[in-house]
Design a protein around this motif. Structure first.
Motif: not given
Length: 495
Positions: A125, A129, A158
């Motif tokens: 995740d 980003c 994410a």
């Protein structure tokens, strides 16, 4: 460092609630997080019969331990941001923005491009980003789409993607938590019950197709559209080319995946799905360094910048990560105090274990409890690591065995929802960092969207409790969500 857990009961929820409330009221996240962190160590000191000096000492002990535990993440972010600044200084970002402007003809196209890229970069995740944010910022600036909208897309693609991606560091962690002989198969079975992840995609699709918004996000979009200049300065180097952005980022992604495999022993025979979960941030660090070397080979021979300018850009990139890194350290420390010292998670999970509700209501209750825990502690991993053993114990009885997968799905969904909208979550912080958006503005603008999606999920879990199949429940919830989004956007247009 070893910390002794002291169960402090209901007062254990005070530190995270204090930090979150102060952040939303004052719009100042540093002092808010510090206040929550200090209150947690004071509670810990008083409960243990220690002095206030001990509380301060514990605060710094926790901060140092979290910095040590996340050292690879810190190095990775520093290297990655050095690459980001280099790409901009080379003119690559500006060239990519011009290229995208020729091939993407509308705001909707730019939004779809961001969502698509976010869905493809599903290994981790935080990596998602920062990488997608780097690529998409010049495109959003080109079409005068707000950084708040980009931060929402980054956050929404994410954790919600990683939580249902079979090949990700999340899948490995969750499978290991289940504890049965085939945890990975159990993880795959939870995907249809992970309503929050699935409905988040439905919400993204609605906002991209309709081009509509409501609440604070609508105001952010209107403000950006009316701005006289793009929201970010363009690069000053006119000789930059698209490859000056694309090649370093491609090397970053490929070498990060290979790096995760190398660190986890993939080249020594360990299965890839296990190897990537061993130490993913160490693999990301190798990938970021490879991208940095690629930038040097690509820029210096063509004299896009001098060796001195290259080093200065690297130093500038490392320095620019200090403000979000401070937020991360404070957030990690607060999460550690709640989890390791005062028992916030244990208190909330104890409430769940003692509930007398029928099994049919437990998917909804688990979703809500997991959401509260993840929102309060700022961690989805910490939340499901506490709740999954409780769920497996509840479902150990033969009469409850059929509820294991729905309950696990609800637990994971609630963990992601709480993490998604918590201002002290590292994913939320990294999303605002990747979009170069003010952190509290990101929290304020995405919160209504996240809460509305969660409300639709709650309906789905009620239906699951009535023995409705997962796919029918998620379809009904998705229809309700789209209808609610349409009504709220329509109402926003009239005001």
């Amino acid at each position: 460092m070893e910390f002794e857990l002291i169960e402090t009961g209901v007062i254990s929820v005070l530190p995270p609630l204090l930090a979150i409330t102060l952040a939303l009221l004052t719009k100042e996240v540093y002092s808010s997080l510090f206040a929550g962190l200090l209150s947690g160590t004071v509670i810990y000191a008083v409960a243990g019969g220690h002095s206030l000096v001990f509380a301060l000492s514990t605060l710094f002990d926790m901060a140092v331990s979290k910095i040590a535990a996340n050292a690879y993440m810190i190095v990775f972010l520093a290297l990655l941001w050095a690459v980001v600044v280099l790409v901009s200084a080379s003119g690559g970002s500006e060239a990519y923005g011009r290229f995208a402007g020729k091939h993407l003809k509308s705001k909707r196209g730019a939004g779809f491009a961001a969502v698509t890229l976010g869905l493809l970069v599903f290994i981790d995740d935080g990596f998602n980003c920062l990488t997608v944010g780097t690529v998409m910022r010049p495109i959003f600036d080109k079409f005068r789409l707000s950084r708040e909208k980009l931060a929402y897309i980054l956050d929404a693609t994410a954790a919600p993607v990683c939580i249902i991606a079979p090949v990700s560091s999340w899948a490995v962690a969750i499978a290991s938590e289940v504890g049965d002989t085939d945890g990975f198969s159990t993880f795959l079975a939870t995907i249809p019950y992970n309503f929050y992840a699935l409905l988040t995609f439905a919400a993204l699709l609605f906002f991209c197709v309709s081009g509509k918004d409501f609440g604070p996000m609508k105001r952010a979009e209107e403000s950006c559209a009316c701005a006289e200049e793009p929201t970010a300065p363009t690069a000053e180097n006119p000789r930059g080319r698209v490859i000056d952005l694309v090649l370093p980022i491609a090397v970053l992604i490929v070498c990060s995946v290979l790096g995760m495999g190398y660190v986890g022993g993939w080249f020594s025979g360990v299965p890839f799905t296990e190897a990537i979960g061993e130490n993913p941030t160490a693999g990301f660090t190798l990938g970021a360094f490879a991208a940095l070397l690629t930038a040097a080979v690509l820029y210096l021979p063509r004299k896009l910048m001098t060796p001195r300018g290259f080093v200065q850009a690297v130093v500038k990139g490392v320095g620019s990560i200090v403000p979000p890194m401070l937020i991360l350290v404070l957030s990690w420390s607060l999460s550690g105090v709640c989890h390791d010292l005062i028992g916030t998670g244990a208190f909330i999970s104890g409430f769940l274990a003692d509930t007398p509700l029928p099994l049919s209501f437990l998917p909804l209750l688990l979703f809500l409890v997991a959401a509260v825990m993840a929102f309060s502690m700022g961690t989805s991993w910490g939340t499901f690591s506490i709740l999954i053993p409780i769920v497996t114990m509840i479902c150990a009885a033969e009469s409850a065995a059929a509820w294991l997968v729905p309950m696990l799905g609800a637990t994971l969904a609630g963990s992601v929802f709480g993490d998604h909208c918590s201002p002290i979550s590292d994913t939320t912080i990294l999303s605002s960092t990747g979009a170069s958006c003010e952190h509290i503005r990101h929290v304020e603008t995405q919160l209504p969207y996240a809460v509305l999606t969660a409300a639709a999920c709650a309906v789905g879990y009620l239906l699951v409790g009535l023995s409705v199949s997962a796919w029918i429940a998620v379809a009904v919830s998705a229809l309700l969500l789209v209808a609610a989004c349409f009504a709220l956007c329509k109402r926003a247009e009239k005001t």
